[in-house]
Write a protein that holds these residues in place. Structure first.
Motif, PDB file in Angstrom:
ATOM      1  N   ILE A 123      -3.131   3.084  11.342  1.00  0.00           N
ATOM      2  CA  ILE A 123      -2.054   3.111  10.518  1.00  0.00           C
ATOM      3  C   ILE A 123      -0.761   3.195  11.547  1.00  0.00           C
ATOM      4  O   ILE A 123       0.174   2.562  11.434  1.00  0.00           O
ATOM      5  N   ASP A 124      -1.058   4.091  12.809  1.00  0.00           N
ATOM      6  CA  ASP A 124       0.303   3.938  13.701  1.00  0.00           C
ATOM      7  C   ASP A 124       0.258   2.684  14.412  1.00  0.00           C
ATOM      8  O   ASP A 124       1.529   2.142  14.560  1.00  0.00           O
ATOM      9  N   GLY A 125      -0.552   1.981  14.708  1.00  0.00           N
ATOM     10  CA  GLY A 125      -0.660   0.723  15.430  1.00  0.00           C
ATOM     11  C   GLY A 125      -0.016  -0.326  14.745  1.00  0.00           C
ATOM     12  O   GLY A 125       0.582  -1.209  15.149  1.00  0.00           O
ATOM     13  N   PHE A 126      -0.553  -0.440  13.319  1.00  0.00           N
ATOM     14  CA  PHE A 126      -0.194  -1.401  12.747  1.00  0.00           C
ATOM     15  C   PHE A 126       1.201  -1.409  11.824  1.00  0.00           C
ATOM     16  O   PHE A 126       1.395  -2.003  10.933  1.00  0.00           O
ATOM     17  N   ILE A 127       1.609  -0.078  11.942  1.00  0.00           N
ATOM     18  CA  ILE A 127       2.902   0.560  11.146  1.00  0.00           C
ATOM     19  C   ILE A 127       2.343   0.201   9.841  1.00  0.00           C
ATOM     20  O   ILE A 127       3.447  -0.439   9.083  1.00  0.00           O
ATOM     21  N   MET A 128       1.559   0.829   9.499  1.00  0.00           N
ATOM     22  CA  MET A 128       1.131   0.665   7.729  1.00  0.00           C
ATOM     23  C   MET A 128       1.975   2.148   7.453  1.00  0.00           C
ATOM     24  O   MET A 128       2.669   2.976   8.111  1.00  0.00           O
ATOM     25  N   ARG A 129       2.148   2.572   5.948  1.00  0.00           N
ATOM     26  CA  ARG A 129       2.935   3.331   5.345  1.00  0.00           C
ATOM     27  C   ARG A 129       2.112   5.042   6.043  1.00  0.00           C
ATOM     28  O   ARG A 129       1.052   4.819   6.173  1.00  0.00           O
ATOM     29  N   ASP A 130       3.040   5.985   5.957  1.00  0.00           N
ATOM     30  CA  ASP A 130       2.713   7.117   6.450  1.00  0.00           C
ATOM     31  C   ASP A 130       1.542   7.905   5.479  1.00  0.00           C
ATOM     32  O   ASP A 130       1.628   7.685   4.227  1.00  0.00           O
ATOM     33  N   ALA A 131       0.408   8.344   5.907  1.00  0.00           N
ATOM     34  CA  ALA A 131      -0.489   9.074   5.421  1.00  0.00           C
ATOM     35  C   ALA A 131      -0.118  10.501   5.174  1.00  0.00           C
ATOM     36  O   ALA A 131       0.564  11.256   5.934  1.00  0.00           O
ATOM     37  N   SER A 132      -0.459  10.839   3.679  1.00  0.00           N
ATOM     38  CA  SER A 132      -0.148  12.399   3.611  1.00  0.00           C
ATOM     39  C   SER A 132      -1.424  13.223   3.356  1.00  0.00           C
ATOM     40  O   SER A 132      -1.272  14.516   3.294  1.00  0.00           O
ATOM     41  N   SER A 133      -2.551  12.873   3.774  1.00  0.00           N
ATOM     42  CA  SER A 133      -3.643  13.574   3.635  1.00  0.00           C
ATOM     43  C   SER A 133      -4.855  12.892   4.135  1.00  0.00           C
ATOM     44  O   SER A 133      -4.687  11.288   4.373  1.00  0.00           O
ATOM     45  N   TYR A 134      -5.922  13.233   4.320  1.00  0.00           N
ATOM     46  CA  TYR A 134      -7.422  12.503   4.943  1.00  0.00           C
ATOM     47  C   TYR A 134      -7.618  11.534   3.829  1.00  0.00           C
ATOM     48  O   TYR A 134      -8.059  10.241   4.365  1.00  0.00           O
ATOM     49  N   GLU A 135      -7.531  11.806   2.688  1.00  0.00           N
ATOM     50  CA  GLU A 135      -8.060  10.799   1.563  1.00  0.00           C
ATOM     51  C   GLU A 135      -6.881   9.772   1.719  1.00  0.00           C
ATOM     52  O   GLU A 135      -7.365   8.643   1.395  1.00  0.00           O
ATOM     53  N   ASP A 136      -5.685  10.014   1.988  1.00  0.00           N
ATOM     54  CA  ASP A 136      -4.993   9.028   2.080  1.00  0.00           C
ATOM     55  C   ASP A 136      -4.793   7.819   3.393  1.00  0.00           C
ATOM     56  O   ASP A 136      -4.574   6.935   3.168  1.00  0.00           O
ATOM     57  N   ILE A 137      -5.417   8.672   4.306  1.00  0.00           N
ATOM     58  CA  ILE A 137      -5.579   7.874   5.623  1.00  0.00           C
ATOM     59  C   ILE A 137      -6.538   6.828   5.126  1.00  0.00           C
ATOM     60  O   ILE A 137      -6.663   5.478   5.425  1.00  0.00           O
ATOM     61  N   MET A 138      -7.661   7.169   4.372  1.00  0.00           N
ATOM     62  CA  MET A 138      -8.733   5.994   3.961  1.00  0.00           C
ATOM     63  C   MET A 138      -8.197   5.236   2.811  1.00  0.00           C
ATOM     64  O   MET A 138      -8.435   3.886   3.062  1.00  0.00           O
ATOM     65  N   GLU A 139      -7.439   5.574   1.963  1.00  0.00           N
ATOM     66  CA  GLU A 139      -6.911   4.727   1.012  1.00  0.00           C
ATOM     67  C   GLU A 139      -5.646   3.810   1.592  1.00  0.00           C
ATOM     68  O   GLU A 139      -6.073   2.668   1.236  1.00  0.00           O
ATOM     69  N   ILE A 140      -5.054   4.320   2.622  1.00  0.00           N
ATOM     70  CA  ILE A 140      -4.001   3.166   3.271  1.00  0.00           C
ATOM     71  C   ILE A 140      -5.080   2.141   4.130  1.00  0.00           C
ATOM     72  O   ILE A 140      -4.725   0.943   3.778  1.00  0.00           O
ATOM     73  N   ASN A 141      -5.830   2.517   4.548  1.00  0.00           N
ATOM     74  CA  ASN A 141      -6.784   1.477   5.508  1.00  0.00           C
ATOM     75  C   ASN A 141      -7.308   0.529   4.500  1.00  0.00           C
ATOM     76  O   ASN A 141      -7.644  -0.702   5.010  1.00  0.00           O
ATOM     77  N   HIS A 142      -7.854   1.091   3.495  1.00  0.00           N
ATOM     78  CA  HIS A 142      -8.614   0.469   2.342  1.00  0.00           C
ATOM     79  C   HIS A 142      -7.500  -0.799   1.769  1.00  0.00           C
ATOM     80  O   HIS A 142      -7.979  -1.864   1.566  1.00  0.00           O
ATOM     81  N   GLU A 143      -6.390  -0.221   1.306  1.00  0.00           N
ATOM     82  CA  GLU A 143      -5.414  -1.231   0.839  1.00  0.00           C
ATOM     83  C   GLU A 143      -4.978  -2.181   1.964  1.00  0.00           C
ATOM     84  O   GLU A 143      -4.735  -3.367   1.550  1.00  0.00           O
ATOM     85  N   GLU A 144      -5.031  -2.009   3.252  1.00  0.00           N
ATOM     86  CA  GLU A 144      -4.776  -2.941   3.977  1.00  0.00           C
ATOM     87  C   GLU A 144      -5.753  -3.856   4.762  1.00  0.00           C
ATOM     88  O   GLU A 144      -5.766  -4.813   5.485  1.00  0.00           O
ATOM     89  N   LYS A 145      -7.219  -3.532   3.929  1.00  0.00           N
ATOM     90  CA  LYS A 145      -8.185  -4.417   3.862  1.00  0.00           C
ATOM     91  C   LYS A 145      -9.065  -4.112   5.368  1.00  0.00           C
ATOM     92  O   LYS A 145      -9.474  -5.137   5.927  1.00  0.00           O
ATOM     93  N   VAL A 146      -8.699  -2.979   5.868  1.00  0.00           N
ATOM     94  CA  VAL A 146      -9.639  -2.672   7.039  1.00  0.00           C
ATOM     95  C   VAL A 146     -11.039  -2.708   6.749  1.00  0.00           C
ATOM     96  O   VAL A 146     -12.037  -3.201   7.794  1.00  0.00           O
TER      97      VAL A 146
END
Length: 141
Positions: free
Chosen positions: A59-82
């Motif tokens: 998230i930090d390295g690829f300048i993705m949206r900020d995460a608000s929780s541990y679940e959000d970290i997973m959601e953001i990475n999933h949305e970004e197709k990691v």
């Protein structure tokens, strides 16, 4: 240009084989003992830390949206197709265990095998492969 801390990501991904082995052996030898209960507990906790740390670095390295929780970290990475849908579903459930493992450890059911324990070794291995592939694709290596 992105600054992705690949060194720290690789250090964390490098712990996955040991965590996966602990989970696999625990599932195979499960007898409800305190010892295996504690091994399971620690391995699940380490799995959570690995996937959230790696997810945060991405998230930090690829300048993705900020995460608000541990679940959000997973959601953001999933949305970004990691990683794919199957991995996402399991990791989302996994990170939901952080609070019970870390803050409510006194009520954790150590005599029971958690349903994620036998599933996680394969998921963690696939997570590592897909994260490495994502980094290669995004950075053009």
């Amino acid at each position: 240009m992105y600054y992705v801390n690949q060194e720290q990501i690789q250090l964390r991904l490098g712990t996955i084989p040991e965590i996966a082995e602990a989970l696999k052996r625990t599932a195979e030898a499960w007898d409800g003992s305190v010892m295996l209960g504690m091994v399971q507990e620690r391995a699940l906790h380490l799995a959570i830390e690995v996937v959230t740390d790696v997810g945060s670095y991405l998230i930090d390295g690829f300048i993705m949206r900020d995460a608000s929780s541990y679940e959000d970290i997973m959601e953001i990475n999933h949305e970004e197709k990691v990683f794919d849908d199957d991995i996402y579903r399991v990791l989302r459930e996994l990170v939901g265990l952080r609070k019970p493992l870390v803050q409510e450890y006194y009520s954790w059911k150590r005599a029971e095998i958690h349903p994620l324990t036998p599933v996680l070794p394969d998921i963690l291995d696939r997570f590592a492969v897909q994260v490495r592939e994502y980094i290669r694709q995004e950075l053009g290596h």
